[in-house]
Design a protein around this motif. Structure first.
Motif, short mmCIF file in Angstrom:
data_model
loop_
_atom_site.label_atom_id
_atom_site.label_comp_id
_atom_site.label_asym_id
_atom_site.label_seq_id
_atom_site.Cartn_x
_atom_site.Cartn_y
_atom_site.Cartn_z
N ARG A 168 -8.10 4.12 -2.96
CA ARG A 168 -7.74 2.79 -2.48
C ARG A 168 -8.95 1.85 -2.51
O ARG A 168 -8.85 0.69 -2.95
N ARG A 169 -10.09 2.35 -2.05
CA ARG A 169 -11.29 1.51 -2.06
C ARG A 169 -11.68 1.11 -3.47
O ARG A 169 -12.00 -0.06 -3.73
N ALA A 170 -11.67 2.06 -4.39
CA ALA A 170 -12.03 1.76 -5.79
C ALA A 170 -11.06 0.75 -6.38
O ALA A 170 -11.47 -0.17 -7.10
N ALA A 171 -9.78 0.90 -6.08
CA ALA A 171 -8.77 -0.03 -6.61
C ALA A 171 -9.01 -1.44 -6.09
O ALA A 171 -8.94 -2.42 -6.85
N ILE A 172 -9.31 -1.57 -4.80
CA ILE A 172 -9.53 -2.89 -4.21
C ILE A 172 -10.79 -3.54 -4.78
O ILE A 172 -10.80 -4.72 -5.16
N VAL A 173 -11.88 -2.76 -4.87
CA VAL A 173 -13.13 -3.29 -5.39
C VAL A 173 -12.98 -3.71 -6.85
O VAL A 173 -13.46 -4.78 -7.27
N LEU A 174 -12.31 -2.88 -7.64
CA LEU A 174 -12.12 -3.22 -9.05
C LEU A 174 -11.21 -4.44 -9.20
O LEU A 174 -11.41 -5.27 -10.09
N GLY A 175 -10.20 -4.54 -8.34
CA GLY A 175 -9.34 -5.72 -8.38
C GLY A 175 -10.12 -6.99 -8.11
O GLY A 175 -9.99 -8.00 -8.81
N ILE A 176 -10.98 -6.95 -7.08
CA ILE A 176 -11.83 -8.10 -6.77
C ILE A 176 -12.78 -8.37 -7.93
O ILE A 176 -12.97 -9.52 -8.35
N GLY A 177 -13.38 -7.30 -8.46
CA GLY A 177 -14.34 -7.46 -9.54
C GLY A 177 -13.74 -8.03 -10.81
O GLY A 177 -14.33 -8.91 -11.46
N MET A 178 -12.54 -7.58 -11.17
CA MET A 178 -11.89 -8.11 -12.37
C MET A 178 -11.57 -9.58 -12.21
O MET A 178 -11.75 -10.38 -13.14
N MET A 195 -12.94 0.66 -16.39
CA MET A 195 -13.14 1.47 -15.18
C MET A 195 -11.82 1.67 -14.45
O MET A 195 -11.53 2.78 -13.94
N ALA A 196 -11.01 0.63 -14.39
CA ALA A 196 -9.73 0.71 -13.69
C ALA A 196 -8.81 1.74 -14.34
O ALA A 196 -8.04 2.43 -13.64
N MET A 197 -8.88 1.88 -15.66
CA MET A 197 -8.04 2.87 -16.34
C MET A 197 -8.38 4.28 -15.88
O MET A 197 -7.49 5.13 -15.73
N PHE A 198 -9.67 4.55 -15.64
CA PHE A 198 -10.06 5.87 -15.14
C PHE A 198 -9.53 6.10 -13.72
O PHE A 198 -9.10 7.21 -13.38
N VAL A 199 -9.57 5.07 -12.90
CA VAL A 199 -9.05 5.20 -11.53
C VAL A 199 -7.55 5.47 -11.55
O VAL A 199 -7.04 6.33 -10.81
N LEU A 210 -0.06 6.49 -8.20
CA LEU A 210 -0.41 5.67 -9.35
C LEU A 210 -0.01 4.22 -9.14
O LEU A 210 -0.81 3.30 -9.29
N TRP A 211 1.28 3.99 -8.78
CA TRP A 211 1.77 2.63 -8.63
C TRP A 211 1.18 1.94 -7.42
O TRP A 211 0.93 0.72 -7.42
N ARG A 212 0.92 2.70 -6.37
CA ARG A 212 0.28 2.14 -5.19
C ARG A 212 -1.15 1.68 -5.52
O ARG A 212 -1.60 0.61 -5.08
N THR A 213 -1.84 2.49 -6.31
CA THR A 213 -3.20 2.15 -6.73
C THR A 213 -3.19 0.88 -7.58
O THR A 213 -4.02 -0.03 -7.39
N LEU A 214 -2.26 0.81 -8.51
CA LEU A 214 -2.13 -0.39 -9.34
C LEU A 214 -1.80 -1.61 -8.47
O LEU A 214 -2.30 -2.72 -8.71
N TRP A 216 -2.72 -2.11 -5.32
CA TRP A 216 -3.93 -2.53 -4.62
C TRP A 216 -4.82 -3.37 -5.54
O TRP A 216 -5.42 -4.36 -5.11
N MET A 217 -4.93 -2.95 -6.80
CA MET A 217 -5.73 -3.73 -7.76
C MET A 217 -5.16 -5.13 -7.93
O MET A 217 -5.88 -6.13 -7.88
N ALA A 218 -3.84 -5.19 -8.12
CA ALA A 218 -3.18 -6.49 -8.34
C ALA A 218 -3.30 -7.38 -7.11
O ALA A 218 -3.57 -8.59 -7.23
N LEU A 219 -3.11 -6.79 -5.93
CA LEU A 219 -3.16 -7.58 -4.70
C LEU A 219 -4.56 -8.15 -4.46
O LEU A 219 -4.71 -9.34 -4.13
N SER A 220 -5.58 -7.32 -4.60
CA SER A 220 -6.95 -7.80 -4.35
C SER A 220 -7.35 -8.85 -5.37
O SER A 220 -8.04 -9.83 -5.04
N SER A 221 -6.92 -8.69 -6.63
CA SER A 221 -7.19 -9.71 -7.64
C SER A 221 -6.50 -11.02 -7.28
O SER A 221 -7.09 -12.10 -7.36
#
Length: 484
Positions: A168-178, A195-199, A210-214, A216-221
């Motif tokens: 979850r942390r990696a997904a949020i950070v990568l979402g913000i970073g992207m 990097m997100a593809m590896f997560v 998987l979908w929850r992680t995706l 988190w990325m979308a939400l933080s972005s």
């Protein structure tokens, strides 16, 4: 509490280390003059224009994103007539860059002092003067790259981590970073996307959602993008942003490809400098396969992706600055091989040695040190003296890139495409010409090699030419009482 204090001390050490290096070698520091600023002067002027009420991508435009202009706008508010505000923001940025490198090294090294040294030694490549001189978009993008890399390395390589929580942390950070790098320099966002593809693969592999992680990325972005989109909708510049930042930029890059030699020739031409720099980065990324327990190729793939996305458009060597942090992994490997221990004083001594080496590299290459008073700095002072007679003057750089002339006089863009870009479209050139012919700008700075004195004379501009080897000629819409 002891652990918190230990972490705080480590961050303070990284902050002090970053500040000392930047104080010595940064073009924004007191050790350097203002005249030798190029891209950073463009970003500063854009941030100042935005903070002064001008509408981005409508009243002024350039090839970079609004988050970069916002950062420089804050720097302008901190110090309106110098770049010292930007300097302190850069110090803060690099304090976290070295902090995250320290944390990344700590994933593989049990010794905190070795991890700290691994982070500090990485400054040799991060501040390699062939690829980094002034503060650019790459510096602030590097923060998000290193921040994201740490969280992904911890997820993939630290078997003791709480995997669902770290996913979850990696997904949020990568979402913000992207989202952030998309708003700074959008091709860097693609590296974080790799990097997100590896997560996502790890989430699928370990059934951590998987979908929850995706999601988190979308939400933080979305949360980071939303304020910028809302602002642009409110002032009516969203369409202009999409057109200028993406479509027009693609046209500019295409024209660069047509007019200039392919970037690979630039790399070959500097094979003994940038080639060595990239080789060290590549080897450092590859050796991770030796000490990582799983996803052994992860760091090498990220390096390859970074290089692939850079080399195709790297008309200027500073594009490679985002490859500098990979050295940290090579130093980690070296410390795993060498059975040595470092005392606190040895860490400090080695850190000082790194600072001195970085300083030595920059002493040999930088031209704007405060003690070097060449022709350009003298002409700079005289032009600034002339322009300071007009309150907040408007400025156009005709057929030349931006220099730092406008910083101390508080200048604003004199037209939408107020500074010339390599690969400029006909519309950009025409915008400058029309603004000059309509006498909209208080001052025009023209490149001597392509100067058009007859045109300026016919339009009633007053010419300031110091009759030196200076590359720039100054034209004023109205004569200024203090002549050169």
């Amino acid at each position: 509490m002891t652990s918190v204090w230990r972490q705080a001390r480590a961050w303070l050490a990284m902050a002090m280390f970053a500040t000392v290096i930047l104080l010595l070698v940064s073009a924004d520091s007191w050790t350097h003059g203002l005249y030798d600023h190029h891209d950073s002067a463009t970003f500063f002027a854009s941030g100042k224009a935005w903070m002064s009420g001008m509408v981005p991508y409508v009243d002024f435009s350039d090839s970079k994103g609004p988050l970069l202009w916002l950062i420089y706008g804050v720097g302008y508010l901190l110090s309106p007539h110098t770049v010292r505000g930007v300097f302190w923001l850069t110090c803060l940025c690099y304090a976290f860059i070295f902090w995250w490198l320290y944390k990344t090294a700590g994933i593989y090294l049990a010794d905190r002092r070795k991890a700290m040294l691994a982070s500090m030694v990485t400054a040799l490549s991060i501040f390699f003067p062939v690829v980094r001189y002034e503060t650019r978009a790459e510096d602030f993008a590097l923060f998000f790259l290193v921040w994201g890399l740490y969280h992904v390395c911890r997820l993939l390589h630290d078997t003791a981590c709480d995997r669902p929580q770290q996913t979850r942390r990696a997904a949020i950070v990568l979402g913000i970073g992207m989202a952030a790098t998309l708003l700074i320099k959008y091709n860097v966002a693609a590296v974080l996307g790799v990097m997100a593809m590896f997560v996502l693969h790890d989430a699928w592999r370990h059934h951590t959602g998987l979908w929850r992680t995706l999601g988190w990325m979308a939400l933080s972005s979305a949360l980071l993008l939303a304020p910028f989109v809302a602002y642009m909708l409110a002032v009516g510049c969203l369409d202009d942003f999409l057109n200028e930042y993406f479509l027009v930029n693609m046209q500019v890059v295409a024209r660069q490809h047509a007019a200039m030699r392919h970037p690979i020739f630039l790399l070959i031409g500097h094979r003994y400098t940038v080639g060595l720099y990239l080789l060290v980065g590549a080897v450092s990324a590859l050796v991770v396969a030796w000490y990582a327990r799983q996803y052994r190729a992860f760091v090498a793939v990220i390096f390859a992706a970074t290089l692939a996305l850079t080399v195709s458009n790297a008309f200027w060597l500073y594009y490679y600055a985002i490859c500098g942090y990979f050295l940290c992994f090579g130093i980690v490997a070296l410390f795993k091989v060498l059975a040595v221990q470092f005392s606190r004083w040895q860490v400090a001594a080695n850190a000082a040695a790194v600072v001195l080496v970085v300083l030595g590299m920059h002493l040999a290459s930088d031209e704007s040190w405060w003690f070097r008073h060449g022709t350009e700095s003298q002409v700079y002072d005289r032009y600034v003296s002339v322009m300071s007679r007009v309150k907040q003057p408007t400025l156009i750089y005709y057929n030349t890139c931006t220099y730092g002339y406008g910083v101390p006089v508080g200048s604003l863009p004199g037209c939408k495409y107020w500074t010339s870009q390599s690969g400029a479209t006909p519309a950009m050139v025409d915008d400058q010409l029309q603004a000059i012919k309509n006498r909209r700008a208080d001052f025009v700075l023209s490149l001597r090699l392509v100067d058009k004195p007859q045109m300026f004379d016919s339009l009633g501009y007053y010419r300031y030419d110091p009759d030196t080897a200076s590359a720039i000629i100054l034209y004023a819409r109205n004569p200024i009482t203090e002549a050169l």
